[in-house]
Design a protein around this motif. Structure first.
Motif, PDB file in Angstrom:
ATOM      1  N   PRO A   1      -4.415  -2.754  -2.461  1.00 36.56           N
ATOM      2  CA  PRO A   1      -5.105  -2.718  -3.763  1.00 36.56           C
ATOM      3  C   PRO A   1      -4.785  -1.484  -4.603  1.00 36.56           C
ATOM      4  CG  PRO A   1      -6.630  -3.317  -2.015  1.00 36.56           C
ATOM      5  CD  PRO A   1      -5.361  -2.886  -1.343  1.00 36.56           C
ATOM      6  N   ILE A   2      -4.376  -0.384  -3.942  1.00 36.87           N
ATOM      7  CA  ILE A   2      -4.078   0.853  -4.676  1.00 36.87           C
ATOM      8  C   ILE A   2      -2.572   1.024  -4.886  1.00 36.87           C
ATOM      9  CG2 ILE A   2      -4.274   3.373  -4.647  1.00 36.87           C
ATOM     10  CD1 ILE A   2      -6.865   2.984  -3.017  1.00 36.87           C
TER      11      ILE A   2
ATOM     12  N   GLU B   1      -1.111  -2.098  -6.887  1.00 33.05           N
ATOM     13  CA  GLU B   1      -2.213  -2.514  -7.761  1.00 33.05           C
ATOM     14  C   GLU B   1      -1.833  -3.661  -8.698  1.00 33.05           C
ATOM     15  OE1 GLU B   1      -5.347  -0.609 -11.016  1.00 33.05           O
ATOM     16  OE2 GLU B   1      -3.766   0.635 -10.153  1.00 33.05           O
ATOM     17  N   LYS B   2      -0.660  -3.583  -9.337  1.00 30.92           N
ATOM     18  CA  LYS B   2      -0.258  -4.614 -10.302  1.00 30.92           C
ATOM     19  C   LYS B   2      -0.058  -5.966  -9.630  1.00 30.92           C
ATOM     20  CE  LYS B   2       1.849  -1.690 -13.855  1.00 30.92           C
ATOM     21  NZ  LYS B   2       3.101  -1.365 -14.600  1.00 30.92           N
TER      22      LYS B   2
ATOM     23  N   HIS C   1      -1.294  -6.927  -6.716  1.00 30.66           N
ATOM     24  CA  HIS C   1      -2.595  -7.348  -6.185  1.00 30.66           C
ATOM     25  C   HIS C   1      -3.423  -8.007  -7.291  1.00 30.66           C
ATOM     26  CE1 HIS C   1      -6.787  -6.879  -4.813  1.00 30.66           C
ATOM     27  NE2 HIS C   1      -6.301  -6.902  -3.581  1.00 30.66           N
ATOM     28  N   TYR C   2      -3.458  -7.354  -8.445  1.00 27.91           N
ATOM     29  CA  TYR C   2      -4.226  -7.861  -9.583  1.00 27.91           C
ATOM     30  C   TYR C   2      -3.675  -9.205 -10.058  1.00 27.91           C
ATOM     31  CZ  TYR C   2      -6.130  -8.038 -14.349  1.00 27.91           C
ATOM     32  OH  TYR C   2      -6.751  -8.433 -15.508  1.00 27.91           O
TER      33      TYR C   2
END
Length: 418
Positions: free
Chosen positions: A379-380, A383-384, A386-387
């Motif tokens: 998630p970190i 991030e892109k 995952h989103y």
């Protein structure tokens, strides 16, 4: 460690074997812990000692207050001296299940006791709601509303109470208690608190009742207005801010209610811009009504309260309300979770709920795909990706149908928030 456990460990309180009675050790007072008001009293006393740092010997409970020819009893008094001659803070504790009107009566009662005792500050609490005042020296009957009472050793209060990265409101770990007043000690600020399902349900119900006013406003309109402020609350929690920066959805000192309303409307304007079909009606509450609702919600963290608790609390409140007015029934959350867990939903699935209500099934389906994203992307660090994994599913593959416009707006708002 929570307040009660720490209080027992430090010898501030003790219980009998069945936990029916609590004894406040310093005063040697034994009270019925089954009384709902006593539970609030115990946590408030421990908050003053363990979180705010006041010495136990400067606190007295259940003290007589002379009001004309009558003798009343104040719940807690904090003194500014070891002899307990100069009253500094007067506290009134009430049970959690209290209407807004009953709470306001308690506020008036506490303030009158404070004036009679010569106290500098007043705190009225039901745990669900808190209200703080400063008593001015020249005109003691002219109340000055403040965001908090001072902590031990603090002479000047900051204009706000809640900041990102602040200390816990109830967890006593890693809190340094001040032994003596120190001019170099700075005020501690608080982080928002994750609350239980039962506490959140009470907040929803009591805040709605405050807007409804026992018939002064249509309960349906009151629900819509409350929904808008709940959106503002969660949106404010999600807004990027640095550690130590204050949240906007809270009371600030020396601020007119109109200023608070303007700040809340500014948060709501973000939703109006991003989803005009959902947020087509602006906030119609008065400044005073907005202030009332902010007092209920400002201390809690809706975003970090888990989906189960949030959903159950919201739909317990909604269920009792909509069943009466619209004959609506909501699927219990454990059943929703069981069904969604049983279905082979992935980010490529198309999901349709033909009677979606407030969006319970849709939210759990989204949450399932979001958890799947964790299996593929950090998630970190990612991030892109995952989103994109879960957001594309939410935007293109998740659908709901609802016949009631009001509940449909709630579902849309729920999806936007999550």
């Amino acid at each position: 460690m929570n307040l009660i456990d720490t209080g027992i460990e430090k010898g501030l309180i003790r219980f009998d074997e069945d936990q029916n009675f609590i004894t406040y050790v310093h005063q040697g007072k034994k009270r019925n812990y089954n009384n709902p008001e006593e539970k609030v009293q115990a946590e408030t006393f421990l908050t003053l000692v363990l979180i705010y740092g006041y010495p136990e010997n400067r606190i007295k409970q259940f003290i007589p207050v002379q009001m004309g020819s009558e003798t009343k009893e104040a719940d807690i008094a904090v003194y500014s001296d070891d002899k307990c001659e100069e009253t500094y803070i007067l506290v009134e504790c009430k049970k959690e299940d209290l209407t807004d009107q009953q709470f306001n009566i308690a506020v008036d009662q506490a303030y009158s006791y404070a004036v009679a005792e010569g106290a500098k500050y007043v705190w009225t609490t039901s745990r669900i709601k808190n209200q703080y005042y400063e008593v001015p020296d020249k005109k003691p009957k002219s109340r000055i509303e403040i965001p908090d009472i001072p902590q031990f050793g603090i002479n000047k209060l900051a204009p706000y109470k809640y900041v990102k990265g602040g200390i816990s409101q109830t967890d006593t770990d890693d809190i340094n208690i001040v032994a003596e007043p120190n001019p170099n000690v700075k005020q501690k600020f608080f982080e928002l608190q994750v609350v239980s399902e039962s506490e959140l349900t009470k907040i929803f119900i009591q805040s709605h009742q405050a807007l409804w006013g026992g018939g002064q406003r249509n309960p349906s309109v009151a629900f819509d207005e409350l929904d808008k402020l709940i959106f503002c609350k969660i949106w404010d929690e999600k807004h990027p801010r640095k550690t130590g920066e204050p949240y906007d959805f809270q009371i600030f000192r020396d601020e007119d209610p109109e200023d608070l309303l303007k700040r809340i409307k500014k948060i709501y304007a973000v939703g109006e811009k991003e989803a005009p079909e959902v947020f087509k009606d602006g906030i119609t509450l008065s400044a005073q009504e907005t202030l009332t609702i902010v007092k209920y919600f400002q201390r809690i963290n809706l975003n970090k309260t888990d989906l189960d608790s949030k959903g159950k609390a919201f739909e317990t409140f909604m269920g009792s309300y909509f069943r009466g007015d619209f004959g609506q029934y909501f699927t219990p959350r454990p059943i929703v979770k069981f069904i969604v867990d049983s279905l082979p939903i992935t980010h490529k699935s198309r999901v349709l709920d033909t009677s979606c209500g407030s969006g319970g099934f849709l939210l759990y389906a989204l949450d399932k795909v979001r958890e799947q994203a964790n299996e593929f992307y950090d998630p970190i660090k990612d991030e892109k990706d995952h989103y994109k994994y879960w957001h594309d599913f939410a935007e293109k593959n998740l659908f709901g149908i609802e016949i009631n416009d009001q509940i449909a707006r709630t579902a849309k708002m729920n999806m936007i928030i999550h």
